[in-house]
Design a protein around this motif. Structure first.
Motif, mmCIF file in Angstrom:
data_model
loop_
_atom_site.group_PDB
_atom_site.id
_atom_site.type_symbol
_atom_site.label_atom_id
_atom_site.label_comp_id
_atom_site.label_asym_id
_atom_site.label_seq_id
_atom_site.Cartn_x
_atom_site.Cartn_y
_atom_site.Cartn_z
ATOM 1 N N PRO A 1 9.708 -3.065 31.506
ATOM 2 C CA PRO A 1 10.604 -1.912 31.661
ATOM 3 C C PRO A 1 11.693 -1.929 30.597
ATOM 4 O O PRO A 1 12.112 -2.995 30.140
ATOM 5 N N ALA A 2 12.143 -0.723 30.245
ATOM 6 C CA ALA A 2 13.216 -0.598 29.246
ATOM 7 C C ALA A 2 14.212 0.437 29.731
ATOM 8 O O ALA A 2 13.828 1.457 30.308
ATOM 9 N N ALA B 1 11.907 10.202 31.069
ATOM 10 C CA ALA B 1 12.825 9.155 31.531
ATOM 11 C C ALA B 1 13.277 9.426 32.961
ATOM 12 O O ALA B 1 13.214 10.549 33.446
ATOM 13 N N THR B 2 13.739 8.359 33.615
ATOM 14 C CA THR B 2 14.361 8.474 34.936
ATOM 15 C C THR B 2 15.864 8.289 34.756
ATOM 16 O O THR B 2 16.295 7.383 34.046
ATOM 17 N N PHE B 3 16.655 9.154 35.398
ATOM 18 C CA PHE B 3 18.111 9.114 35.231
ATOM 19 C C PHE B 3 18.759 8.712 36.559
ATOM 20 O O PHE B 3 18.501 9.326 37.594
ATOM 21 N N ILE B 4 19.599 7.666 36.512
ATOM 22 C CA ILE B 4 20.266 7.180 37.716
ATOM 23 C C ILE B 4 21.769 7.157 37.455
ATOM 24 O O ILE B 4 22.233 6.503 36.510
ATOM 25 N N LEU C 1 13.234 4.334 30.515
ATOM 26 C CA LEU C 1 12.163 4.969 29.731
ATOM 27 C C LEU C 1 10.856 4.985 30.512
ATOM 28 O O LEU C 1 10.481 3.981 31.130
ATOM 29 N N LYS C 2 10.158 6.132 30.473
ATOM 30 C CA LYS C 2 8.841 6.223 31.104
ATOM 31 C C LYS C 2 7.731 6.024 30.075
ATOM 32 O O LYS C 2 6.573 5.809 30.429
ATOM 33 N N LYS C 3 8.103 6.146 28.789
ATOM 34 C CA LYS C 3 7.124 6.006 27.711
ATOM 35 C C LYS C 3 7.622 4.931 26.738
ATOM 36 O O LYS C 3 8.677 4.337 26.946
ATOM 37 N N SER C 4 6.905 4.721 25.664
ATOM 38 C CA SER C 4 7.280 3.637 24.744
ATOM 39 C C SER C 4 8.537 3.957 23.951
ATOM 40 O O SER C 4 9.203 3.066 23.437
ATOM 41 N N SER C 5 8.884 5.239 23.843
ATOM 42 C CA SER C 5 10.090 5.601 23.094
ATOM 43 C C SER C 5 10.732 6.840 23.721
ATOM 44 O O SER C 5 10.093 7.569 24.486
ATOM 45 N N LEU C 6 12.002 7.065 23.372
ATOM 46 C CA LEU C 6 12.727 8.239 23.859
ATOM 47 C C LEU C 6 13.708 8.681 22.785
ATOM 48 O O LEU C 6 14.520 7.891 22.301
ATOM 49 N N TRP C 7 13.616 9.974 22.426
ATOM 50 C CA TRP C 7 14.560 10.551 21.460
ATOM 51 C C TRP C 7 15.729 11.148 22.244
ATOM 52 O O TRP C 7 15.542 12.070 23.038
#
Length: 861
Positions: A654-655, A682-685, A720-726
């Motif tokens: 996880p990241a 992404a998940t936002f908390i 992050l839900k994927k390998s990267s996030l912009w």
């Protein structure tokens, strides 16, 4: 179908409902609007403030609401509306079968079981089962056989009345499906004219009658078509595809799989192939027509060419676009395939007569074709996720049974029509069962509990305050909640949505799409400027009820801390916004020349305020703030957050990134999320709780994260839900609340004091302190708005590409704004004159053909 729906416990038979996808998310809200408007508020017929921030309604009536059967909904108040929809659905199934059977009785020798078999195949074909949720399209099913009958009479016997009446009614009831039927009428005319060809002169006369009859229908329906056409130029027509390629949209034989039963599910709704199932009896009957020597060669050749053209339309891009008026459908592709079903069953009806006995060659040819189709589908079964092997083999069995029935030399035996009936009706029933079992529905309680609670909140607010205002909320069942419960809102989901509305919503940082807007991301600034006087917020329940709130959250709105709670019940709290501006007020005329020069919603809002106040300082309402602390888990350190591309170090672990905010003022704080910073990626908390946010947005949105939180520590974790996030356009802003209050206080000084208001007219006085002021409103602009200032006609200006404004002279001004649909008067004039001419012609023909009295001859002599 009633038996099936009862088995599935659909209301009124149980705890489920027919509401699914757009029927539950869109159409039911329009039906609620229909009831409320006709029974309680006729001023909303042409313009409604439940339509997003406000919008004209002619396009919505023409697309969703003009079915004559909709009047039955008046007997289903409140949440029993879902039972009314059940009644409409089964009635439309029944009327489709009835009208096709009537056509067969009138124009073919079909009677008894054969007529019932074919008409049931028509009413319950794959297109109907797949599109029963698009309930306003189903009227086309029972109008099409009647229009076809009228065309047949027009061409063959020169009787024009049936064609004129049924085509005119279809054009009025649903112009969209009527357009497809009109295209098909051209093909049908060609086949009928060729089949009954005697001379070129007669063909020219038939073509002239067909053209004149079609044109006259269009003129009779002008009262609906012309204002609808204008509405479309503001909405759907702006998305018309102008460039296309001559190419196949998929490998054409793939569509053969859709002739099998049970080939419909949720995945087929957005992008599947056409729904072509009509049952083996009809498909084989159509194939036998093409090799039936009792039919003339020219009739069979023409039918073959038309069938090939229809098949090409199902897979060749420009032809597909032609049937959809130049627009690729958003969901529900190949909407015209009910035409294909009608055509195949009609050809089968020409074949299945008492004297039909196919020869060995005909049987061999048809067997080779269907065997080839079955072989292709069977070999590629794994490629068709919507077709299970059991359904394939069952479908193949029905093909074999149908072939046997066609081949048996028992044409005149009573057993023959009974066998057709048993095989044909069993297959279409099995298809309905298998296909609809793939679909899930909204429970009756989910719809009713939410709607009842929202209705209670709206009713209490409207009883407490009868002035004109909008209501915002932090929860959502559908984007049409305002239509459903009768309040002025900011959200809507409609195919007739003017393009200006989503464009504006995208500018201010709220979610938008081509056919929807969702006012879930209002700020203190937009709530004020858009007259959002009240807000409903769901309660956070604790204990055994935790997480069970029947009002599903759609946004995080920390800035409600700046509003005043005035009422609460078990489920929700109602807030009053002290900064809400009235629907109109005197403002600087700088708003008339404001042009959008930013893609940043915070800056857009600040520019908007500055143009209204005339104070350049207001352009700096929002200040960029830094995060107090940023920590990274399984992500490389970043020095700059906005625009950063976060990459996982270890792809299998996880990241996340955690951002700490510690406000040093009680101002409102907002985050901007670019379109890539979304719940799919992404998940936002926020502070240990999921950050509620409407999922679909294509522009940068503003998210409320803090207000009245001085000294408190806020933590936002992005997983992050994927390998990267912009982190596109990811920025923290602080609204300078004191400056914002000063601006709203200034704009509240000179309100438009209304003496009368309805959904389509406003009348009142407003005072301008200088000659450089306008009456600025948050009434969405449309060409149908007309203004008078002090009794004189005045120009209505468009501000922000979205709202109405009127120039004022210094002093007190009496301003009246009223709406009337563009082109409605012209349409009414054309329809009335055409009806008058048609009535005179019919009366003249009636008198000419009326039998004379028996003693008339003696009286003349």
């Amino acid at each position: 179908m009633t038996a099936y729906f009862a088995y599935r416990h659909m209301a009124p038979f149980g705890t489920s409902s027919l509401l699914t996808v757009d029927l539950g998310q869109q159409y039911i809200d329009f039906f609620a609007y229909l009831r409320r408007t006709i029974l309680h508020d006729p001023s909303a017929i042409f313009y409604s403030f439940s339509n997003g921030l406000g919008g004209e309604m002619v396009g919505n009536w023409a697309y969703y609401l003009l079915s004559p059967l909709n009047w039955l909904l008046f007997f289903f108040p409140g949440t029993s509306l879902s039972s009314g929809i059940f009644l409409l659905t089964v009635l439309k199934y029944g009327l489709a079968g009835l009208s096709f059977a009537w056509l067969l009785l009138k124009l073919t020798p079909q009677r008894g079981f054969v007529a019932i078999t074919l008409s049931t195949a028509y009413a319950m074909m794959g297109w109907t089962i797949a599109n029963q949720l698009n309930i306003m399209w189903l009227d086309a099913l029972f109008f099409l056989p009647l229009i076809f009958y009228g065309l047949y009479r027009l061409v063959v016997t020169n009787h024009w009345r049936a064609y004129l009446i049924w085509l005119t009614l279809m054009l009025i009831v649903n112009y969209y499906m009527a357009y497809m039927i009109c295209l098909f009428m051209i093909l049908a005319f060609i086949w009928i004219a060729v089949t009954h060809f005697t001379s070129w002169r007669k063909l020219a006369l038939q073509a002239g009658r067909f053209a004149l009859g079609s044109l006259t229908s269009g003129l009779l329906a002008a009262v609906v078509l012309l204002p609808t056409w204008w509405s479309l130029t503001q909405s759907k027509a702006q998305y018309t595809v102008t460039s296309f390629k001559w190419k196949f949209e998929f490998f054409p034989p793939k569509m053969l799989a859709k002739f099998f039963m049970g080939t419909f599910n949720f995945d087929q709704m957005p992008s599947g192939t056409a729904n072509l199932f009509v049952g083996a009896i009809a498909v084989l009957g159509a194939l036998f027509f093409l090799v039936d020597r009792r039919q003339t060669l020219r009739s069979r050749l023409t039918a073959g060419i038309i069938t090939l053209f229809l098949a090409a339309s199902l897979c060749v891009q420009p032809l597909d676009l032609l049937w959809h008026a130049g627009q690729f459908p958003v969901w529900y592709p190949y909407r015209f395939s009910f035409i294909v079903g009608f055509w195949l069953i009609w050809l089968a009806a020409q074949t299945l007569t008492a004297d039909f006995q196919p020869g060995p060659l005909a049987i061999a040819l048809v067997t080779v074709v269907v065997a080839g189709g079955c072989f292709y589908v069977g070999e590629n079964l794994k490629k068709f996720s919507f077709l299970h092997s059991n359904a394939f083999w069952l479908g193949a069995l029905f093909v074999v049974l149908a072939l046997l029935i066609y081949a048996l030399p028992i044409r005149k035996h009573w057993l023959y029509p009974l066998m057709l009936f048993v095989v044909g009706v069993t297959e279409v029933t099995a298809n309905a069962f298998l296909s609809l079992n793939n679909i899930s529905y909204v429970s009756q309680s989910e719809y009713a509990n939410y709607t009842n609670e929202l209705q209670r909140l709206v009713d209490k607010t409207q009883a407490h305050d009868q002035s004109f205002y909008r209501i915002g909320k932090t929860f959502l069942r559908t984007k049409g909640d305002a239509f459903q419960t009768g309040f002025n809102g900011g959200s809507v989901f409609s195919s007739a949505l003017p393009k200006a509305t989503p464009t504006f919503m995208g500018h201010i940082g709220s979610p938008d799409g081509d056919g929807f807007v969702e006012y879930s991301n209002g700020t203190l600034v937009t709530d004020s400027l858009l007259n959002m006087k009240y807000y409903f917020q769901q309660k956070q329940l604790s204990g055994a009820l935790a997480g069970s709130n029947m009002l599903p959250a759609s946004t995080n709105k920390a800035d409600l801390a700046a509003y005043r709670p005035i009422r609460q019940d078990h489920w929700a709290t109602t807030y009053q916004n002290p900064y809400a501006l009235p629907i109109g007020y005197a403002a600087s005329d700088q708003i008339l020349t404001l042009k959008n020069g930013t893609a940043d919603p915070a800056q857009y809002q600040a520019n908007w305020v500055a143009a209204l106040t005339g104070n350049a300082q207001d352009k700096h309402l929002y200040q960029v703030e830094n995060f107090n602390q940023v920590t990274f888990q399984n992500i490389n350190q970043q020095t700059k957050i906005t625009g950063a591309i976060l990459q996982k170090k270890n792809l299998v672990k996880p990241a996340s990134i955690t951002l700490t905010i510690k406000p040093d003022t009680n101002d409102a704080y907002y985050l901007t999320f670019g379109s890539t910073v979304n719940p799919d990626n992404a998940t936002f908390i926020l502070n240990g709780q999921p950050l509620n946010q409407y999922k679909t947005y294509r522009n940068t949105i503003l998210v409320s994260v803090a207000d009245h939180a001085k000294g408190k520590t806020l933590k936002l974790t992005i997983q992050l839900k994927k390998s990267s996030l912009w982190l596109e356009n990811f920025t923290l802003y602080r609204l300078q609340t004191a400056q914002f209050k000063q601006a709203t206080t200034q704009l509240q000084q000179h309100p438009w004091q209304l003496t009368q208001h309805s959904q389509r007219s406003f009348d009142g006085t407003v005072t301008a302190t200088t000659a450089h002021q306008v009456l600025n409103t948050s009434i969405p602009y449309a060409a149908g708005w007309h203004a008078t200032v002090n009794g004189h006609s005045a120009k209505v200006y468009k501000t922000l590409g979205m709202f109405n404004a009127v120039k004022l002279r210094k002093g007190t001004n009496h301003v009246k704004l009223s709406y009337w649909p563009p082109m409605l008067n012209l349409g009414l004039l054309i329809s009335t004159l055409t009806l008058l001419v048609v009535s005179l012609i019919w009366w003249g023909q009636h008198r000419r053909h009326r039998p004379r009295p028996a003693n008339d001859h003696h009286r003349r002599h």
